[in-house]
Design a protein around this motif. Structure first.
Motif, PDB file in Angstrom:
ATOM      1  N   PRO A 162       0.819  -1.228   0.000  1.00 12.05           N
ATOM      2  CA  PRO A 162       0.000   0.000   0.000  1.00 12.05           C
ATOM      3  C   PRO A 162       0.850   1.274   0.000  1.00 12.05           C
ATOM      4  CG  PRO A 162      -0.777  -1.529   1.681  1.00 12.05           C
ATOM      5  CD  PRO A 162       0.513  -2.067   1.161  1.00 12.05           C
ATOM      6  N   LEU A 163       2.002   1.221   0.649  1.00 16.69           N
ATOM      7  CA  LEU A 163       2.889   2.383   0.656  1.00 16.69           C
ATOM      8  C   LEU A 163       3.431   2.659  -0.739  1.00 16.69           C
ATOM      9  CD1 LEU A 163       4.868   1.666   3.961  1.00 16.69           C
ATOM     10  CD2 LEU A 163       2.945   3.229   3.621  1.00 16.69           C
ATOM     11  N   ALA A 164       3.788   1.598  -1.462  1.00 13.16           N
ATOM     12  CA  ALA A 164       4.306   1.750  -2.822  1.00 13.16           C
ATOM     13  C   ALA A 164       3.231   2.278  -3.764  1.00 13.16           C
ATOM     14  CB  ALA A 164       4.850   0.418  -3.319  1.00 13.16           C
ATOM     15  N   VAL A 165       2.012   1.777  -3.623  1.00 11.55           N
ATOM     16  CA  VAL A 165       0.901   2.240  -4.464  1.00 11.55           C
ATOM     17  C   VAL A 165       0.666   3.734  -4.232  1.00 11.55           C
ATOM     18  CG1 VAL A 165      -1.597   2.040  -4.838  1.00 11.55           C
ATOM     19  CG2 VAL A 165      -0.193  -0.010  -4.697  1.00 11.55           C
ATOM     20  N   GLY A 166       0.674   4.146  -2.980  1.00 11.48           N
ATOM     21  CA  GLY A 166       0.502   5.562  -2.657  1.00 11.48           C
ATOM     22  C   GLY A 166       1.653   6.412  -3.162  1.00 11.48           C
ATOM     23  N   ALA A 167       2.870   5.902  -3.063  1.00 12.78           N
ATOM     24  CA  ALA A 167       4.043   6.642  -3.525  1.00 12.78           C
ATOM     25  C   ALA A 167       4.020   6.844  -5.038  1.00 12.78           C
ATOM     26  CB  ALA A 167       5.318   5.923  -3.108  1.00 12.78           C
TER      27      ALA A 167
ATOM     28  N   SER B 197       2.389  12.722 -11.087  1.00 12.90           N
ATOM     29  CA  SER B 197       2.968  11.498 -10.519  1.00 12.90           C
ATOM     30  C   SER B 197       3.162  10.433 -11.596  1.00 12.90           C
ATOM     31  CB  SER B 197       2.042  10.949  -9.429  1.00 12.90           C
ATOM     32  OG  SER B 197       0.819  10.529 -10.007  1.00 12.90           O
ATOM     33  N   ALA B 198       3.790   9.353 -11.203  1.00 13.09           N
ATOM     34  CA  ALA B 198       3.951   8.205 -12.097  1.00 13.09           C
ATOM     35  C   ALA B 198       2.582   7.645 -12.469  1.00 13.09           C
ATOM     36  CB  ALA B 198       4.802   7.128 -11.421  1.00 13.09           C
ATOM     37  N   ALA B 199       1.637   7.711 -11.552  1.00 15.36           N
ATOM     38  CA  ALA B 199       0.273   7.245 -11.827  1.00 15.36           C
ATOM     39  C   ALA B 199      -0.376   8.085 -12.916  1.00 15.36           C
ATOM     40  CB  ALA B 199      -0.570   7.292 -10.555  1.00 15.36           C
ATOM     41  N   ALA B 200      -0.186   9.394 -12.858  1.00 16.15           N
ATOM     42  CA  ALA B 200      -0.752  10.280 -13.876  1.00 16.15           C
ATOM     43  C   ALA B 200      -0.122  10.017 -15.233  1.00 16.15           C
ATOM     44  CB  ALA B 200      -0.551  11.738 -13.468  1.00 16.15           C
ATOM     45  N   SER B 201       1.166   9.781 -15.238  1.00 17.41           N
ATOM     46  CA  SER B 201       1.868   9.466 -16.485  1.00 17.41           C
ATOM     47  C   SER B 201       1.377   8.153 -17.082  1.00 17.41           C
ATOM     48  CB  SER B 201       3.376   9.404 -16.219  1.00 17.41           C
ATOM     49  OG  SER B 201       4.063   9.057 -17.386  1.00 17.41           O
ATOM     50  N   ALA B 202       1.216   7.136 -16.225  1.00 20.28           N
ATOM     51  CA  ALA B 202       0.729   5.837 -16.694  1.00 20.28           C
ATOM     52  C   ALA B 202      -0.693   5.952 -17.227  1.00 20.28           C
ATOM     53  CB  ALA B 202       0.782   4.819 -15.565  1.00 20.28           C
TER      54      ALA B 202
ATOM     55  N   ASN C 102      -5.333   3.719 -25.822  1.00 20.32           N
ATOM     56  CA  ASN C 102      -6.689   3.190 -25.950  1.00 20.32           C
ATOM     57  C   ASN C 102      -7.657   4.173 -26.594  1.00 20.32           C
ATOM     58  OD1 ASN C 102      -6.188   0.651 -24.813  1.00 20.32           O
ATOM     59  ND2 ASN C 102      -6.368   1.469 -22.743  1.00 20.32           N
ATOM     60  N   GLY C 103      -7.160   5.174 -27.222  1.00 21.13           N
ATOM     61  CA  GLY C 103      -8.043   6.120 -27.908  1.00 21.13           C
ATOM     62  C   GLY C 103      -8.735   7.112 -27.001  1.00 21.13           C
ATOM     63  N   GLY C 104      -8.164   7.431 -25.874  1.00 21.92           N
ATOM     64  CA  GLY C 104      -8.705   8.468 -25.005  1.00 21.92           C
ATOM     65  C   GLY C 104      -9.310   7.997 -23.698  1.00 21.92           C
ATOM     66  N   ALA C 105      -9.380   6.704 -23.470  1.00 21.67           N
ATOM     67  CA  ALA C 105      -9.974   6.200 -22.225  1.00 21.67           C
ATOM     68  C   ALA C 105      -9.073   5.119 -21.626  1.00 21.67           C
ATOM     69  CB  ALA C 105     -11.350   5.622 -22.496  1.00 21.67           C
ATOM     70  N   THR C 106      -9.176   4.954 -20.337  1.00 24.49           N
ATOM     71  CA  THR C 106      -8.462   3.847 -19.699  1.00 24.49           C
ATOM     72  C   THR C 106      -9.448   2.699 -19.510  1.00 24.49           C
ATOM     73  OG1 THR C 106      -8.914   4.746 -17.508  1.00 24.49           O
ATOM     74  CG2 THR C 106      -6.820   5.328 -18.492  1.00 24.49           C
ATOM     75  N   ALA C 107      -8.935   1.506 -19.610  1.00 23.30           N
ATOM     76  CA  ALA C 107      -9.791   0.319 -19.530  1.00 23.30           C
ATOM     77  C   ALA C 107     -10.257   0.063 -18.098  1.00 23.30           C
ATOM     78  CB  ALA C 107      -9.036  -0.900 -20.047  1.00 23.30           C
ATOM     79  N   ALA C 108     -11.538  -0.196 -17.945  1.00 19.43           N
ATOM     80  CA  ALA C 108     -12.071  -0.602 -16.644  1.00 19.43           C
ATOM     81  C   ALA C 108     -11.483  -1.969 -16.301  1.00 19.43           C
ATOM     82  CB  ALA C 108     -13.586  -0.682 -16.694  1.00 19.43           C
ATOM     83  N   GLY C 109     -10.983  -2.117 -15.112  1.00 17.38           N
ATOM     84  CA  GLY C 109     -10.374  -3.376 -14.703  1.00 17.38           C
ATOM     85  C   GLY C 109      -8.928  -3.505 -15.130  1.00 17.38           C
ATOM     86  N   GLY C 110      -8.397  -2.473 -15.764  1.00 16.94           N
ATOM     87  CA  GLY C 110      -7.002  -2.482 -16.192  1.00 16.94           C
ATOM     88  C   GLY C 110      -6.074  -2.192 -15.024  1.00 16.94           C
ATOM     89  N   ILE C 111      -4.788  -2.101 -15.336  1.00 17.84           N
ATOM     90  CA  ILE C 111      -3.778  -1.910 -14.286  1.00 17.84           C
ATOM     91  C   ILE C 111      -3.961  -0.579 -13.563  1.00 17.84           C
ATOM     92  CG2 ILE C 111      -2.009  -1.013 -15.876  1.00 17.84           C
ATOM     93  CD1 ILE C 111      -1.312  -3.310 -12.899  1.00 17.84           C
TER      94      ILE C 111
ATOM     95  N   GLN D 176      -5.564   2.181  -8.767  1.00 17.23           N
ATOM     96  CA  GLN D 176      -6.312   3.288  -8.173  1.00 17.23           C
ATOM     97  C   GLN D 176      -7.271   2.777  -7.104  1.00 17.23           C
ATOM     98  OE1 GLN D 176      -5.958   6.515  -8.101  1.00 17.23           O
ATOM     99  NE2 GLN D 176      -7.653   6.546  -6.649  1.00 17.23           N
ATOM    100  N   SER D 177      -7.887   1.649  -7.360  1.00 15.34           N
ATOM    101  CA  SER D 177      -8.766   1.047  -6.364  1.00 15.34           C
ATOM    102  C   SER D 177      -7.982   0.681  -5.108  1.00 15.34           C
ATOM    103  CB  SER D 177      -9.434  -0.199  -6.946  1.00 15.34           C
ATOM    104  OG  SER D 177     -10.194  -0.858  -5.974  1.00 15.34           O
TER     105      SER D 177
END
Length: 121
Positions: A46-51, A63-68, A76-85, A90-91
């Motif tokens: 959880p610490l790594a996910v938050g970092a 952040s790295a999350a925003a970049s990913a 994907n043509g403008g959207a991120t896949a539901a259930g994707g990484i 984020q969940s």
């Protein structure tokens, strides 16, 4: 607290060798390495996910999350896949790891602990 219970159950099942006593020279050292790996992974995940920028308030700007998320949205043509990484991380950042994810992380950490013991000793 429930994650800790699942981790303890996972570790106790992993070490059921049919013998009630462990060899001090071999078993205790291995158990210690495996348990340390499992506990470290469960605490660090959880610490790594938050970092990385996956937080309860959403994805942190810059952040790295925003970049990913941006990279995957472009792919994907403008959207991120539901259930994707990105959605899964984020969940985890928002609500923490599920029981099954905690068990998977503990198992991976236990494997790394065992491998580290094999390399170091």
């Amino acid at each position: 607290m429930l994650h800790l219970v699942y981790t303890v159950l996972l570790l106790s099942a992993a070490f059921n060798t049919g013998s009630s006593l462990l060899s001090y020279e071999k078993g205790c050292s291995t158990v210690a390495w495996v348990a340390a790996g499992a506990v470290t992974a469960v605490v660090a995940a959880p610490l790594a996910v938050g970092a990385l920028g996956f937080t309860a308030a959403g994805i942190s700007a810059g952040s790295a999350a925003a970049s990913a998320m941006s990279t995957l949205a472009v792919m994907n043509g403008g959207a991120t896949a539901a259930g994707g990484i990105v959605a899964t991380l984020q969940s985890a950042g928002a609500i923490g790891l599920t029981a099954s994810a905690t068990a998977a992380v503990a198992g991976t950490g236990a494997t790394v602990g065992y491998a580290a013991k094999s390399v170091i000793e």
